[in-house]
Design an enzyme around this catalytic site. Structure first.
Site, mmCIF file in Angstrom:
data_model
loop_
_atom_site.group_PDB
_atom_site.id
_atom_site.type_symbol
_atom_site.label_atom_id
_atom_site.label_comp_id
_atom_site.label_asym_id
_atom_site.label_seq_id
_atom_site.Cartn_x
_atom_site.Cartn_y
_atom_site.Cartn_z
ATOM 1 N N ARG A 127 0.994 -1.438 0.322
ATOM 2 C CA ARG A 127 -0.310 -0.502 -0.057
ATOM 3 C C ARG A 127 0.739 1.406 0.285
ATOM 4 N NH1 ARG A 127 -2.700 -3.103 3.781
ATOM 5 N NH2 ARG A 127 -4.690 -3.712 2.627
ATOM 6 N N GLU A 191 9.116 19.974 -23.801
ATOM 7 C CA GLU A 191 8.061 20.269 -22.856
ATOM 8 C C GLU A 191 8.649 21.906 -21.588
ATOM 9 O OE1 GLU A 191 5.227 17.870 -21.982
ATOM 10 O OE2 GLU A 191 5.936 16.380 -22.675
ATOM 11 N N LYS A 244 7.172 24.081 -11.907
ATOM 12 C CA LYS A 244 6.215 22.631 -11.752
ATOM 13 C C LYS A 244 5.714 22.383 -10.484
ATOM 14 C CE LYS A 244 4.879 18.033 -13.435
ATOM 15 N NZ LYS A 244 4.487 16.387 -13.629
ATOM 16 N N GLU A 254 -4.703 17.452 -9.952
ATOM 17 C CA GLU A 254 -5.490 17.819 -11.587
ATOM 18 C C GLU A 254 -6.629 17.579 -10.982
ATOM 19 O OE1 GLU A 254 -3.402 16.465 -14.941
ATOM 20 O OE2 GLU A 254 -5.704 16.954 -15.599
ATOM 21 N N ARG A 264 -3.904 22.702 -12.643
ATOM 22 C CA ARG A 264 -2.837 21.656 -12.893
ATOM 23 C C ARG A 264 -2.803 21.078 -14.299
ATOM 24 N NH1 ARG A 264 0.142 16.226 -9.716
ATOM 25 N NH2 ARG A 264 1.962 16.091 -11.289
ATOM 26 N N HIS A 271 -1.338 18.670 -25.251
ATOM 27 C CA HIS A 271 -1.720 17.740 -25.334
ATOM 28 C C HIS A 271 -2.892 17.146 -26.102
ATOM 29 C CE1 HIS A 271 1.752 17.823 -22.411
ATOM 30 N NE2 HIS A 271 1.882 16.091 -22.270
ATOM 31 N N HIS A 275 -1.639 13.501 -28.271
ATOM 32 C CA HIS A 275 -1.950 12.226 -27.900
ATOM 33 C C HIS A 275 -2.357 11.848 -29.252
ATOM 34 C CE1 HIS A 275 -2.781 13.469 -23.367
ATOM 35 N NE2 HIS A 275 -1.317 12.793 -23.939
ATOM 36 N N HIS A 288 6.567 11.287 -27.657
ATOM 37 C CA HIS A 288 5.612 12.365 -26.987
ATOM 38 C C HIS A 288 6.190 13.355 -27.470
ATOM 39 C CE1 HIS A 288 2.852 13.746 -24.880
ATOM 40 N NE2 HIS A 288 3.847 13.800 -23.115
HETATM 41 P P1 NAD Z 1 11.925 7.159 -22.069
HETATM 42 O O1 NAD Z 1 11.868 6.900 -20.435
HETATM 43 O O2 NAD Z 1 11.489 6.208 -22.715
HETATM 44 O O3 NAD Z 1 13.078 7.640 -22.323
HETATM 45 C C1 NAD Z 1 14.044 7.840 -23.439
HETATM 46 C C2 NAD Z 1 14.977 6.945 -23.746
HETATM 47 O O4 NAD Z 1 16.122 7.362 -23.773
HETATM 48 C C3 NAD Z 1 14.221 5.356 -23.449
HETATM 49 O O5 NAD Z 1 14.976 4.637 -24.788
HETATM 50 C C4 NAD Z 1 16.204 5.182 -22.400
HETATM 51 O O6 NAD Z 1 16.184 4.157 -22.361
HETATM 52 C C5 NAD Z 1 16.771 6.044 -22.593
HETATM 53 N N1 NAD Z 1 17.458 6.844 -21.896
HETATM 54 C C6 NAD Z 1 17.419 7.121 -21.025
HETATM 55 N N2 NAD Z 1 18.338 8.498 -20.190
HETATM 56 C C7 NAD Z 1 19.366 7.846 -20.990
HETATM 57 C C8 NAD Z 1 20.486 8.746 -21.001
HETATM 58 N N3 NAD Z 1 20.687 9.116 -19.600
HETATM 59 N N4 NAD Z 1 21.499 8.128 -21.337
HETATM 60 C C9 NAD Z 1 21.213 7.705 -23.043
HETATM 61 N N5 NAD Z 1 19.891 6.552 -22.963
HETATM 62 C C10 NAD Z 1 18.445 7.112 -22.061
HETATM 63 O O7 NAD Z 1 11.256 8.190 -22.144
HETATM 64 P P2 NAD Z 1 10.988 10.116 -21.500
HETATM 65 O O8 NAD Z 1 10.418 10.429 -22.317
HETATM 66 O O9 NAD Z 1 11.490 10.179 -20.727
HETATM 67 O O10 NAD Z 1 9.514 9.927 -20.394
HETATM 68 C C11 NAD Z 1 8.505 9.385 -21.309
HETATM 69 C C12 NAD Z 1 7.023 9.073 -20.124
HETATM 70 O O11 NAD Z 1 7.379 9.567 -18.808
HETATM 71 C C13 NAD Z 1 5.623 8.575 -21.175
HETATM 72 O O12 NAD Z 1 5.470 7.176 -20.937
HETATM 73 C C14 NAD Z 1 4.991 9.288 -20.473
HETATM 74 O O13 NAD Z 1 4.066 9.474 -20.352
HETATM 75 C C15 NAD Z 1 5.741 9.484 -18.711
HETATM 76 N N6 NAD Z 1 5.866 11.117 -18.435
HETATM 77 C C16 NAD Z 1 4.970 11.533 -17.205
HETATM 78 C C17 NAD Z 1 5.171 12.289 -16.180
HETATM 79 C C18 NAD Z 1 4.732 12.094 -14.589
HETATM 80 O O14 NAD Z 1 4.154 13.011 -14.309
HETATM 81 N N7 NAD Z 1 4.494 11.552 -14.271
HETATM 82 C C19 NAD Z 1 4.944 13.245 -17.199
HETATM 83 C C20 NAD Z 1 5.535 13.465 -18.481
HETATM 84 C C21 NAD Z 1 5.874 12.285 -19.302
HETATM 85 N N1 GLY Z 2 3.420 16.343 -17.350
HETATM 86 C C1 GLY Z 2 1.575 16.748 -16.587
HETATM 87 C C2 GLY Z 2 1.871 16.514 -15.182
HETATM 88 O O1 GLY Z 2 2.534 16.599 -14.421
HETATM 89 O O2 GLY Z 2 0.356 16.522 -14.507
#
Ligand code: NAD
Ligand code: GLY
Length: 396
Positions: A127, A191, A244, A254, A264, A271, A275, A288
């Site tokens: 949990r 972003e 942020k 949100e 938020r 987006h 999307h 993305h």
């Molecule tokens: P990702 O995590 O897929 O990373 C992108 C690529 O870079 C991957 O192939 C990874 O292995 C590689 N990588 C990571 N760090 C590296 C480094 N230092 N050197 C070399 N390669 C590296 O993509 P991302 O853009 O970081 O994240 C996208 C995800 O984040 C999505 O799933 C999205 O939904 C999520 N997201 C979440 C929030 C949130 O608030 N939680 C906000 C925005 C996005």
């Molecule tokens: N990336 C959008 C949020 O964190 O709300």
């Protein structure tokens, strides 16, 4: 010695936590974990993927061990398609096998995919156990690791199962960006531009100035150069995180009822169309953040066509998105499919898309899709997708 920057996140009614940012911040993970976890915390599972762990895992594990923790690591597959319940179940089984207790912790070492998955597993294991974010992509450093949204995807869409679970700390090493592929940097910059565009002109300008200098150094994309501007980069990431953090402090969940310019929801600028772009290309063409690059332009074109945004502001945004890097081609996509996908946006309220539009750089306005003539959306989409598709190169 490069300076370490610190940003506090203070979500209302929850424990505050710190974000530490610096060129060599990975050396601080052990100290931060020791400082933020309970005194009797003993075990930590580092969740990562093979690529990131091969680059940074050994150092992080060594540092955590030196701080007195018993460390195991668990690697998930690389990429969005692994961010699902099956992977989460495997992570949870590993936590059980390691006998993680309530006061033990998870460290997420990687991009947003690793952070979302590891955070979600930490949120539901017993949990909820503590977790630390050690983001290694630009997108994760300025956005995904801050604010406590954790999630996995289902067959029906992205992030449909998740939890709000704030990390105990976020440790951001700008050094990790030196190994990041250029497209991932572009995605992160989009972003960053988004946060400036909806948050403050100052943040937007700081981001734009950094990008201009970055482009001037284009030919020297080296570790040396990244280090040369490490303090500036850390300062910019701190400013992004700070923005942020303020949004999260005021509207952690949100709230769907909120439509003000500090809710938020404004972080969803760009987006709605993003999307749709990702969905109709089956998540294969765009990173993305790249889709968000186009999505912001669509929203800004709508804003301008509704008479809400000055043409010069739209142009500033266009220029800045161009500075972020090349986007995959988008002007060949099926317009009707895109419009259908936009209409079924999962962030709709009462059946209507809620667009995040711009009044000016630094100020967003949330507008119901009911108030926007379909013709305006269609023309905006056409104009925005043509804007950055000049080189006709397709991403893969
Ligand atoms: P990702 O995590 O897929 O990373 C992108 C690529 O870079 C991957 O192939 C990874 O292995 C590689 N990588 C990571 N760090 C590296 C480094 N230092 N050197 C070399 N390669 C590296 O993509 P991302 O853009 O970081 O994240 C996208 C995800 O984040 C999505 O799933 C999205 O939904 C999520 N997201 C979440 C929030 C949130 O608030 N939680 C906000 C925005 C996005
Ligand atoms: N990336 C959008 C949020 O964190 O709300």
């Amino acid at each position: 010695m490069k300076q370490m920057q610190r940003v506090s996140v203070r979500p209302r009614g929850r424990e505050n936590y710190e974000i530490e940012i610096g060129a060599n911040a990975l050396d601080s993970v052990g100290r931060v974990a020791r400082h933020t976890l309970a005194p009797h915390a003993r075990r930590i599972v580092v969740v990562s993927n093979a690529r990131v762990f091969s680059l940074y895992g050994a150092g992080v594990v060594r540092d955590l061990r030196a701080a007195g923790f018993n460390i195991s690591h668990w690697l998930m597959g690389e990429g969005e398609r692994h961010k699902n319940l099956r992977t989460a179940e495997r992570a949870l089984a590993f936590f059980s096998a390691c006998k993680l207790e309530r006061t033990d912790a998870v460290v997420a070492l990687g991009g947003g995919v690793v952070g979302d998955l590891a955070g979600f597993a930490a949120a539901v294991y017993l949990r909820g156990i503590p977790f630390l974010q050690v983001p290694t992509t630009l997108l994760a450093q300025i956005d995904a690791s801050v604010g406590g949204k954790t999630a996995v995807n289902t067959r029906d869409g992205k992030n449909l199962i998740g939890a709000f679970h704030q990390p105990r700390a976020v440790v951001i090493s700008t050094e990790t960006l030196s190994t990041l592929p250029p497209r991932e940097l572009t995605a992160g910059w989009c972003e960053a531009i988004k946060q400036g565009a909806v948050g403050s002109r100052r943040l937007f300008e700081q981001t734009r100035r950094f990008l201009i200098a970055e482009r001037m150094n284009e030919t020297a994309r080296s570790l040396e150069r990244t280090h040369g501007r490490a303090d500036e980069l850390a300062g910019l990431i701190a400013a992004q995180c700070s923005f942020k953090a303020k949004i999260v402090a005021d509207d952690e969940r949100e709230d769907v009822g909120r439509t003000d310019a500090r809710s938020r929801r404004i972080l969803n600028f760009g987006h709605t169309a993003a999307h749709a772009l990702e969905a109709i290309t089956r998540y294969r063409r765009f990173r993305h953040g790249e889709a968000v690059g186009y999505g912001m332009l669509v929203a800004a074109e709508i804003s301008q066509r509704l008479g809400m945004l000055d043409a010069s502001e739209l142009e500033s945004l266009r220029v800045c998105v161009r500075l972020a890097g090349r986007l995959p081609r988008a002007d060949d996509l099926d317009e009707r499919a895109l419009l259908r996908s936009i209409a079924s946006d999962k962030k709709s309220v009462g059946g209507h898309v809620r667009w995040v539009l711009l009044e000016r750089i630094g100020r967003a306005r949330i507008v119901s899709g009911e108030q926007i003539p379909p013709r305006v959306v269609r023309c905006a989409l056409r104009a925005a997708l043509a804007a950055n598709s000049g080189d006709k190169s397709e991403g893969n």
